[in-house]
Each structure stands twice: as C-alpha cells, then as structure tokens.
Design a protein around this motif. Sequence first.
Motif, mmCIF file in Angstrom:
data_model
loop_
_atom_site.group_PDB
_atom_site.id
_atom_site.type_symbol
_atom_site.label_atom_id
_atom_site.label_comp_id
_atom_site.label_asym_id
_atom_site.label_seq_id
_atom_site.Cartn_x
_atom_site.Cartn_y
_atom_site.Cartn_z
ATOM 1 N N LEU A 18 0.864 -1.180 0.000
ATOM 2 C CA LEU A 18 0.000 0.000 0.000
ATOM 3 C C LEU A 18 0.899 1.229 0.000
ATOM 4 O O LEU A 18 1.857 1.311 0.771
ATOM 5 C CB LEU A 18 -0.896 0.030 1.249
ATOM 6 C CG LEU A 18 -1.702 1.312 1.458
ATOM 7 C CD1 LEU A 18 -2.769 1.479 0.380
ATOM 8 C CD2 LEU A 18 -2.337 1.315 2.852
ATOM 9 N N VAL A 19 0.592 2.192 -0.859
ATOM 10 C CA VAL A 19 1.326 3.453 -0.918
ATOM 11 C C VAL A 19 0.389 4.563 -0.465
ATOM 12 O O VAL A 19 -0.743 4.665 -0.948
ATOM 13 C CB VAL A 19 1.848 3.738 -2.339
ATOM 14 C CG1 VAL A 19 2.749 4.967 -2.341
ATOM 15 C CG2 VAL A 19 2.600 2.533 -2.888
ATOM 16 N N ILE A 20 0.855 5.395 0.468
ATOM 17 C CA ILE A 20 0.056 6.512 0.989
ATOM 18 C C ILE A 20 0.785 7.804 0.687
ATOM 19 O O ILE A 20 1.987 7.931 0.929
ATOM 20 C CB ILE A 20 -0.174 6.368 2.507
ATOM 21 C CG1 ILE A 20 -0.939 5.068 2.817
ATOM 22 C CG2 ILE A 20 -0.941 7.569 3.056
ATOM 23 C CD1 ILE A 20 -1.128 4.814 4.304
ATOM 24 N N ALA A 21 0.050 8.787 0.157
ATOM 25 C CA ALA A 21 0.628 10.089 -0.181
ATOM 26 C C ALA A 21 -0.175 11.202 0.476
ATOM 27 O O ALA A 21 -1.391 11.098 0.627
ATOM 28 C CB ALA A 21 0.642 10.292 -1.701
ATOM 29 N N GLY A 22 0.521 12.265 0.859
ATOM 30 C CA GLY A 22 -0.142 13.495 1.271
ATOM 31 C C GLY A 22 -0.282 14.398 0.052
ATOM 32 O O GLY A 22 0.714 14.680 -0.617
ATOM 33 N N ARG A 23 -1.465 14.836 -0.254
ATOM 34 C CA ARG A 23 -1.672 15.603 -1.482
ATOM 35 C C ARG A 23 -0.960 16.952 -1.460
ATOM 36 O O ARG A 23 -0.742 17.547 -2.509
ATOM 37 C CB ARG A 23 -3.174 15.815 -1.718
ATOM 38 C CG ARG A 23 -3.884 14.556 -2.183
ATOM 39 C CD ARG A 23 -5.244 14.831 -2.725
ATOM 40 N NE ARG A 23 -5.909 13.560 -3.045
ATOM 41 C CZ ARG A 23 -7.211 13.380 -2.968
ATOM 42 N NH1 ARG A 23 -7.995 14.364 -2.590
ATOM 43 N NH2 ARG A 23 -7.736 12.218 -3.280
ATOM 44 N N GLU A 24 -0.593 17.441 -0.276
ATOM 45 C CA GLU A 24 0.097 18.726 -0.179
ATOM 46 C C GLU A 24 1.545 18.554 0.264
ATOM 47 O O GLU A 24 2.138 19.458 0.834
ATOM 48 C CB GLU A 24 -0.666 19.654 0.770
ATOM 49 C CG GLU A 24 -2.093 19.945 0.315
ATOM 50 C CD GLU A 24 -2.843 20.867 1.258
ATOM 51 O OE1 GLU A 24 -2.284 21.926 1.624
ATOM 52 O OE2 GLU A 24 -3.970 20.531 1.635
ATOM 53 N N ASP A 25 2.113 17.399 -0.030
ATOM 54 C CA ASP A 25 3.477 17.084 0.383
ATOM 55 C C ASP A 25 4.475 17.673 -0.617
ATOM 56 O O ASP A 25 4.542 17.224 -1.763
ATOM 57 C CB ASP A 25 3.634 15.564 0.453
ATOM 58 C CG ASP A 25 5.014 15.125 0.914
ATOM 59 O OD1 ASP A 25 5.883 15.989 1.129
ATOM 60 O OD2 ASP A 25 5.218 13.899 1.050
ATOM 61 N N PRO A 26 5.289 18.657 -0.204
ATOM 62 C CA PRO A 26 6.269 19.220 -1.135
ATOM 63 C C PRO A 26 7.555 18.406 -1.205
ATOM 64 O O PRO A 26 8.326 18.530 -2.158
ATOM 65 C CB PRO A 26 6.546 20.602 -0.542
ATOM 66 C CG PRO A 26 6.366 20.407 0.941
ATOM 67 C CD PRO A 26 5.272 19.374 1.087
ATOM 68 N N ALA A 27 7.800 17.581 -0.200
ATOM 69 C CA ALA A 27 9.049 16.822 -0.141
ATOM 70 C C ALA A 27 8.992 15.583 -1.026
ATOM 71 O O ALA A 27 9.941 15.294 -1.775
ATOM 72 C CB ALA A 27 9.351 16.432 1.312
ATOM 73 N N THR A 28 7.923 14.826 -0.926
ATOM 74 C CA THR A 28 7.685 13.673 -1.810
ATOM 75 C C THR A 28 6.268 13.815 -2.352
ATOM 76 O O THR A 28 5.332 13.233 -1.803
ATOM 77 C CB THR A 28 7.849 12.337 -1.060
ATOM 78 O OG1 THR A 28 7.058 12.357 0.139
ATOM 79 C CG2 THR A 28 9.302 12.104 -0.686
#
Length: 382
Positions: free
Chosen positions: A199-209
Amino acid sequence: MTSTPARLLHHRAEGPVSAPPLLLGPSLGTSTALWDGVAPELSAAHRVVRWDLPGHGGSPAGLIGPGATIADLAALVLALADSLSLERFSYAGVSLGGAVGLWLAVHHPERVERLAVVCSSAHFGDPGPWRERAALVRAEGLGTVAESAASRWFTPGFTEPRLLDDLLGTDPSAYAACCDALAACDLRSGLAGVRVPTLVIAGREDPATPPAHAREIADGIPGAGLTELPRASHLAPAERPAAVREALRAHFAPRERGSGTVVRREVLGDAHVDRAQAATTEFTAPFQDFISRYAWGEIWTDPTLSRRERSLITLTALVAHGHYGELAMHVRAAVHNGLGPQEIGAALLQTGVYCGVPAANSAFAVAERVLAEMEAEDVERS
C-alpha cells in the motif's frame, strides 16, 4: 520502552508478544514519536515495533557514517528484527523509513509479509541538494534545517512541537549520513519485481515527496494500492493520524488467503463487503461466491494493469451501461485506488464523447455527490 544494546537501533515495542509483528520506520529528523497517533491503536492487533534512525531519538549515532546507504539502514533494521526473533514481519515507513521498507521488499522479500510506503519515494530527486544539506549540517549543525522544517513537514496552520524538538536533538553527523543515503537512493528498477502486498500513501500537499512519487511506486509494483490523503503534507501520520490508522489497519488486517475477498475489501472497503455478506441469502450465495472468485480473485488480482487503471476502465464501463448505483460505489473505490477528483472528472468527461452527453451528465452528478460525501467523512474522522 525497550532497553537497546549499543549496536542496535533504539526501538519501542507495543502490543501482544504473540501478535503478528509490524515494524514502523521514521522519517529523517523524527523519532518514534512520529507514530504516537497511530501505533497504539495498531498494537491492538499487532506486535508493533517502532524504531529510531541512527542519531535520532535513542539510537546511537555511530551506527552509520559518511556515505551511508539505504542498504546500510535496512541491515540495521534486519539486525533489530533478528534480535527480536522476528523471521517475518509487516512493515510501514515514512519517507526515508519508507525507502528502507522498499529496499527490504526488493532484496529480502522473504522477510516482509506486507508493506506500506508512506509519503516516500523510490528516488528522492537530484542527489546534489541532499549532499549540500549534508555538508551544511556537518558544518553548522541543524539550526538552519530546523528553521524550514515545519513548511516541509506540515500544511499551513498545523505543527507538532514534539517532532520539531526531536529534529533539534538529532545528532548532526548521523543526520548528514542519512542525507547521504537519500542522495544515493534509487530503487525504481526494482519495483516491478516486488511481490510483497503493498500500500502506498501520499499526502496531497506534500512538497518533499509529492503524490507523483507515490504514483510512480504504486504503478511500478504489481497490484499495489494507492491512497492520497487531502489536507496532508509530508508527515501524514502526525497530521492525519486517523486517516493513516484506517488505511494501515485495513492493509495489515488478517487476510483470507486465496480468496478474492481480500482484494474486494481493499478496493471497495470493509463496510461495503460486510453489508454484502450480511445480506447474502441461500439464493444469492452462489452469485456472491462467483463475484469474489472471478471478478475479485481473477480479474482484479491480475498484475498486468494497476488498480488505478482498472478503476478508470470500470468507471467508463459503468457509465456506458448506465449503472449509476454501481458507479457511486466505484467512485469510492477509485479514490481508494489513488485517483483524485481531477482524474475521475477527466475520465467522466471522456465518457461524454464516447458514451453520450446525457450519460456523462448523470455520471458527473453521481461522482460529485460521492466525492462530497467522502470529503465530509474525511473531515469528521480528522
């Protein structure tokens, strides 16, 4: 809290000793405190082991040095697992900790049961800035890096002082060595060979990744799931603990091996599958078994297409045949599989050309309602 030998990573273990083990890895500059809002609840069903990077939290700084690699950090994690007699374990990690999990899945799949990669990347961009940061920290300490940490880690208006304090307390030499590891990290060529359920989780406002990094991982690993969290930046477990807990709990829950029910739950959610199973009668049982075995156990598990691609195909097929009740369910599934509102809207716009304007008009109405409901549910959970 656990006493740690000098040559092992500091760790904190929670939950029943006999429960399935779950290791939680940190982001650069943080400690086990990153998981404070997530680990206690996960420990109800797992033996949760959080660990600190070298020179972070309670881990000795001398465990790594200049020129360190992801492989070096992964070796330390395996040594910790061996010391705890954990032959196989599930793993979740944030950023650098997530890259360690990816390395383990590529090089030691026999050790990893299931994997979650949170706000991370298979390749953290041009190595130059990481080497420059390492040189800065070695020369001047962490003061300058700490000044900009909040803007990299959190969305505007949110902060977590404990984590910022942990950054200031990190050993500069160990932090710089971790920067060396990030500079050298490139796991992209190994993604296609990963067979660990991921499972891959992302933050939609993540500037780093940014989310594009998460999509690259999810698209590269056969069958991987992708969840994008709104109003979340780089340290999603701290900023959106409820959403991260829910995603990880579902991913690491005990599985019905060999059954399409596993994938059905991952795509449609436990609530929907529970309702379907509760409503099953003697008359409908053969159909429910057919759906689980064929649609979910054969088609959706085929790694030829990613789940994001399958969601796009499913949305357009449902619009074409006017199955708007099923469309609502699969708009939710599309979000679980990593599609954002813009991508869903683009797919529905294309149905206006190939399925007709009235069909697309009805589909947009259904999707807008479902996306608004999901946004409201997300706000309530957070």
